[in-house]
Enzyme design. Structure first.
Site, mmCIF file in Angstrom:
data_model
loop_
_atom_site.group_PDB
_atom_site.id
_atom_site.type_symbol
_atom_site.label_atom_id
_atom_site.label_comp_id
_atom_site.label_asym_id
_atom_site.label_seq_id
_atom_site.Cartn_x
_atom_site.Cartn_y
_atom_site.Cartn_z
ATOM 1 N N HIS A 9 -0.472 -0.180 4.259
ATOM 2 C CA HIS A 9 0.148 -1.475 3.979
ATOM 3 C C HIS A 9 1.137 -1.368 2.820
ATOM 4 C CE1 HIS A 9 -2.004 -2.214 0.224
ATOM 5 N NE2 HIS A 9 -3.096 -1.784 0.820
ATOM 6 N N GLU A 79 -10.677 -1.396 3.757
ATOM 7 C CA GLU A 79 -10.640 -0.424 2.675
ATOM 8 C C GLU A 79 -12.036 -0.162 2.140
ATOM 9 O OE1 GLU A 79 -9.670 2.125 1.437
ATOM 10 O OE2 GLU A 79 -7.944 1.741 0.126
#
Length: 199
Positions: A9, A79
């Protein structure tokens, strides 16, 4: 030849500041949005069988801005849950734990929203993702790629597990924000085709 495409990202306020950003759902900065748009140049010519993204907004927005339509949220691409180190920089951790290194020392428990996760737990999630996508790639002989849009540490572990390394092997792969990395095959065996590519 088909490849597994990884897209980290774009920049957030915390990634810019070096703060561990696990499950906290932060938006992209304006620069992060520009980075994601630039990544589209590297992805435009790819024929994709599937796109999977972390369900956190920074990854989903990156996929959208990079032109990856039809992305499917995949919770196993979240994550690493940094527990009590969520939002904390490595320098700040070193004040109380000199020499601390995430890949060796792991995290400490946090609150109910950030209980923390071991490296082995993240590795197990990554293995589930790879078990799902490997058949789509047909050992590189297919014509379509698969793309994963997620976060720095989890994608580093994807690199390690792709190569058959233990999850801790992720320490060897630095992945910058909004870069594209390519995992492929040579003679039907997994290899790294490129890391940290920018549009």
């Amino acid at each position: 030849m088909s490849e597994l495409i990884l897209l980290r990202h774009g920049e957030t306020e915390w990634s810019r500041a070096g703060r561990h950003t696990g499950l906290t759902d932060l938006p992209l900065t304006a620069r992060g949005e520009d980075q994601a748009r630039a990544a589209a140049k590297l992805l435009a010519e790819r024929s994709l069988a599937a796109v999977y993204t972390s369900p956190l907004s920074r990854a989903m927005r990156t996929a959208e801005l990079a032109g990856l339509t039809g992305a499917v949220p995949e919770p196993d691409l979240l994550e690493w849950d940094y527990g009590g180190y969520e939002g904390v920089t490595t320098d700040e951790i070193h004040h109380t734990r000199p020499g601390w290194y995430l890949w060796n020392d792991g995290v400490v428990p946090g609150d109910a929203e950030h209980p923390g996760e071991s490296l082995e737990q993240v590795g197990a999630r990554v293995d589930r993702v790879l078990a799902r996508v490997r058949p789509m790639l047909a050992d590189g002989e297919g014509e379509e790629d698969v793309c994963l849009v997620a976060h720095g540490h989890v994608l580093r572990i994807v690199c390690a597990r792709w190569l058959g390394l233990p999850p801790a092997g992720g320490r060897y792969f630095r992945l910058d924000t909004a870069t594209v990395s390519r995992l492929g095959f040579e003679h039907a065996r997994p290899v790294v085709d490129g890391l940290n590519l920018r549009g």
